[in-house]
Design a protein around this motif. Structure first.
Motif, PDB file in Angstrom:
ATOM      1  N   GLN A  87       0.828  -1.207   0.000  1.00  0.00           N
ATOM      2  CA  GLN A  87       0.000   0.000   0.000  1.00  0.00           C
ATOM      3  C   GLN A  87       0.861   1.254   0.000  1.00  0.00           C
ATOM      4  OE1 GLN A  87      -3.177   0.076   2.862  1.00  0.00           O
ATOM      5  NE2 GLN A  87      -3.733  -2.048   2.536  1.00  0.00           N
ATOM      6  N   LYS A 103       2.247   1.850  -3.493  1.00  0.00           N
ATOM      7  CA  LYS A 103       1.256   2.429  -4.402  1.00  0.00           C
ATOM      8  C   LYS A 103       1.111   3.930  -4.168  1.00  0.00           C
ATOM      9  CE  LYS A 103      -1.503  -1.778  -4.938  1.00  0.00           C
ATOM     10  NZ  LYS A 103      -2.829  -2.414  -4.678  1.00  0.00           N
ATOM     11  N   GLU A 104       1.116   4.335  -2.896  1.00  0.00           N
ATOM     12  CA  GLU A 104       0.988   5.755  -2.580  1.00  0.00           C
ATOM     13  C   GLU A 104       2.189   6.540  -3.097  1.00  0.00           C
ATOM     14  OE1 GLU A 104       0.402   6.159   1.576  1.00  0.00           O
ATOM     15  OE2 GLU A 104      -1.543   5.124   1.599  1.00  0.00           O
ATOM     16  N   LYS A 112       4.145   5.736  -5.649  1.00  0.00           N
ATOM     17  CA  LYS A 112       4.112   5.802  -7.112  1.00  0.00           C
ATOM     18  C   LYS A 112       3.078   6.805  -7.605  1.00  0.00           C
ATOM     19  CE  LYS A 112       5.722   1.083  -7.898  1.00  0.00           C
ATOM     20  NZ  LYS A 112       5.382  -0.271  -8.425  1.00  0.00           N
ATOM     21  N   SER A 113       1.989   6.950  -6.858  1.00  0.00           N
ATOM     22  CA  SER A 113       0.951   7.896  -7.263  1.00  0.00           C
ATOM     23  C   SER A 113       1.322   9.337  -6.968  1.00  0.00           C
ATOM     24  CB  SER A 113      -0.368   7.557  -6.567  1.00  0.00           C
ATOM     25  OG  SER A 113      -0.245   7.709  -5.159  1.00  0.00           O
ATOM     26  N   ASN A 114       2.318   9.515  -6.103  1.00  0.00           N
ATOM     27  CA  ASN A 114       2.776  10.858  -5.751  1.00  0.00           C
ATOM     28  C   ASN A 114       4.010  11.183  -6.577  1.00  0.00           C
ATOM     29  OD1 ASN A 114       3.503  13.278  -4.619  1.00  0.00           O
ATOM     30  ND2 ASN A 114       3.612  12.531  -2.512  1.00  0.00           N
ATOM     31  N   LYS A 115       3.845  11.973  -7.605  1.00  0.00           N
ATOM     32  CA  LYS A 115       4.945  12.271  -8.518  1.00  0.00           C
ATOM     33  C   LYS A 115       6.044  13.088  -7.861  1.00  0.00           C
ATOM     34  CE  LYS A 115       1.964  12.125 -12.592  1.00  0.00           C
ATOM     35  NZ  LYS A 115       1.457  12.861 -13.774  1.00  0.00           N
TER      36      LYS A 115
END
Length: 237
Positions: free
Chosen positions: A199, A202-203, A205-208
């Motif tokens: 989890q 994923k967070e 990777k979603s935060n550029k």
């Protein structure tokens, strides 16, 4: 009226059953006694059924947070960030020291909560040993977690120190070890941390904005699989 002989046993009443109260958690001293039973053959709960082994090794996705009641073995310096080669020796040392405890001495009796944010350590109400560090370990300072291959009720994790001041006097990597009440719960704890890692990944990777996510690892192999892999590596060397 028929009389019973003097030496005949009296009528036996069935034991009273209580369907409301859940069994109380074992006291700290009883849990401490169990540490002395840890040995090289601590694999009695291993199933020989391939289907049951697969279920134990690959549980369904579990919701977080997960709570575990554990005994704290302590911590030792670790030689690196990842790999059971950096947790085996520290675990052996900590278990050896625990086995040498005198009568009446107890290990810290703690509650370990694994969430997507990290691992929180708090004492249980029954705990009498204050020799532990309570608090929260953020998920990004935990680099590795594994169920030990020898003491299969032991879960070990490596924590990375990032405070510049502490690095001057302390080793940057620390191995912390905990004894679960069963091999299955040690396995469950390992998978809970793996899910927290997933989890968190994923967070990230979603935060550029986070261009360089931190690396971490969780070893989901069973103790038997780890042992086989280590033997194969030694034979190839």
């Amino acid at each position: 009226m028929r009389q019973l002989p003097h030496d005949a046993p009296g009528p036996q009443l069935p034991p009273r059953m209580n369907f409301n109260k859940a069994p109380a958690p074992p006291p700290a001293e009883e849990i401490t006694k169990e540490i002395r039973k840890l040995n090289l053959d601590d694999k009695s709960a291993t199933s020989t059924d391939p289907k049951q082994q697969q279920q134990q090794q690959q549980p369904a996705t579990m919701p977080l947070p997960q709570e575990f009641v554990v005994k704290y073995l302590g911590h030792r310096d670790a030689g690196g960030l990842w790999g059971i080669k950096h947790t085996r020796k520290p675990v052996d040392e900590m278990v050896g020291r625990a086995k040498e405890m005198k009568a009446g001495e107890t290990l810290p009796f703690l509650k370990m909560t694994v969430s997507e944010k990290g691992v929180n350590i708090a004492e249980m109400p029954q705990n009498v040993n204050k020799n532990f560090e309570s608090g929260f370990y953020n998920i990004d300072v935990i680099s590795y977690g594994v169920q030990d291959l020898v003491y299969t009720r032991v879960f070990a994790m490596i924590v990375v120190r990032e405070d510049a001041a502490s690095l001057r006097t302390h080793h940057p990597f620390q191995c912390h070890a905990f004894v679960c009440d069963s091999r299955q719960n040690a396995r469950k704890l390992t998978f809970a941390l793996a899910q927290a890692f997933q989890q968190f990944s994923k967070e990230v990777k979603s935060n550029k904005a986070n261009k360089k996510p931190k690396k971490f690892a969780i070893d989901l192999r069973s103790p038997e699989e780890i042992e086989v892999d280590l033997k194969e590596a030694d034979s190839e060397a």
